[in-house]
Write an enzyme that holds these catalytic residues in place. Structure first.
Site, PDB file in Angstrom:
ATOM      1  N   ASP A  46       6.831  -3.406   2.086  1.00  0.00           N
ATOM      2  CA  ASP A  46       7.147  -2.395   1.084  1.00  0.00           C
ATOM      3  C   ASP A  46       8.668  -2.186   1.111  1.00  0.00           C
ATOM      4  O   ASP A  46       9.337  -2.563   2.088  1.00  0.00           O
ATOM      5  CB  ASP A  46       6.407  -1.100   1.443  1.00  0.00           C
ATOM      6  CG  ASP A  46       6.856   0.085   0.623  1.00  0.00           C
ATOM      7  OD1 ASP A  46       6.834  -0.018  -0.617  1.00  0.00           O
ATOM      8  OD2 ASP A  46       7.242   1.105   1.223  1.00  0.00           O
ATOM      9  N   ASP A  48      10.695   0.944  -0.589  1.00  0.00           N
ATOM     10  CA  ASP A  48      11.218   2.305  -0.524  1.00  0.00           C
ATOM     11  C   ASP A  48      10.820   3.010   0.765  1.00  0.00           C
ATOM     12  O   ASP A  48       9.636   3.191   1.064  1.00  0.00           O
ATOM     13  CB  ASP A  48      10.720   3.117  -1.714  1.00  0.00           C
ATOM     14  CG  ASP A  48      11.264   2.595  -3.032  1.00  0.00           C
ATOM     15  OD1 ASP A  48      12.174   1.745  -3.011  1.00  0.00           O
ATOM     16  OD2 ASP A  48      10.770   3.038  -4.091  1.00  0.00           O
TER      17      ASP A  48
END
Length: 295
Positions: A46, A48
């Site tokens: 991922d 963020d």
């Protein structure tokens, strides 16, 4: 990317599958001419708050605001969401949805080549120094072991691809915005690459690349990414929110937190950071005239 003809209304599962398939299809394979020494294992990260501090879409929006893509009021709203995300460390689903929708609205009418060029500039201005060194080191470990590494994010695939290239990763999967003849329409292909859609993207890519998911790793900060984390044999929580931390501990998953030393200050700085982020954005934009969208 222009989607094939399909019914106007799709349910959430269908939209997630379509988003995942579209993102997997558009994933860059930067090392296509190099045969990995461990071709059936890979790592999925991922972005963020996992690879970089804060929300990548906000940093893109701020850079585009400086280039007069949209108004000060719009960037002030984004600043509040970024400050909340950065200091609380938890994704608010409503904030996520609003941020992605607003991102699509302001790129409508612009060309894919224009956005790609600006994304490269904005990465250097506001994103490069926000990469978590610890997460970057983990990604490099997978590369050193001959495994491929992909980013998987709800942010636009253009941002994800830029970050992947700059970090020397294999490629990226992100939310795919529809475009016709190289011009963005302001619509998504399927849905955002968020939650279940990330798992669909990983499964589609694994099938295409011949990966064994039991030998793969996945990294995220958010409980929302549980579908992706649960797909692989080696899940790891990075800078996790409270729900993911509890789940990871219960399941015996690895947990890595690179925010040590900043946590104690976050609560006390919350009000100041929110005020600073919003007022700073307003001050920066008071002399900027909003540009009309291109037709």
């Amino acid at each position: 990317m222009t989607p094939p003809d399909r019914p106007r209304r799709l349910n959430l599962q269908q939209r997630s599958a379509l988003a995942g398939e579209a993102s997997a299809a558009s994933a860059d394979v930067e090392s296509a001419l190099t045969t990995p020494s461990d071709p059936t294992a890979a790592a999925f990260f991922d972005v963020d708050n996992t690879v970089m501090q804060g929300a990548s879409i906000f940093h893109l929006a701020r850079g585009l605001h400086r280039r007069e893509f949209f108004t000060t009021r719009e960037i002030a709203s984004a600043a509040w969401k970024q400050a909340y995300f950065r200091l609380v460390g938890v994704e608010d689903p409503e904030h996520v949805a609003e941020a992605r929708a607003s991102a699509l609205s302001f790129i409508a009418g612009h060309t894919t080549s224009e956005l790609q060029e600006l994304t490269e500039e904005i990465f250097d201005e506001g994103m490069a120094h926000r990469i978590w060194p610890g997460t970057r080191a983990l990604a490099q470990l997978h590369l050193d072991e001959g495994q491929r590494v992909w980013l998987v994010t709800a942010a636009p695939v253009e941002i994800a691809s830029t970050i992947a290239r700059r970090l020397g990763l294999t490629g990226a999967m992100g939310t795919v915005a529809e475009h016709v003849d190289g011009v963005y329409t302001g619509r998504l292909v399927g849905d955002m690459l968020h939650g279940p859609a990330k798992a669909e993207a990983v499964k589609a890519l694994a099938a295409r690349e011949g990966l064994e998911l039991a030998r793969c790793s996945a990294y995220s900060d958010s409980f929302n990414d549980l579908p992706m984390l649960s797909l692989v044999g080696d899940p790891c929580a990075i800078n996790p929110d409270a729900r993911l931390r509890a789940h990871a501990r219960a399941q015996g998953w690895r947990v890595r937190d690179y925010r040590t030393g900043r946590k104690a200050a976050r609560a006390g700085l919350m009000a100041a950071a929110v005020a600073g982020a919003v007022s700073g954005a307003v001050a920066a934009g008071t002399t900027v005239r909003a540009r009309n969208r291109r037709s």
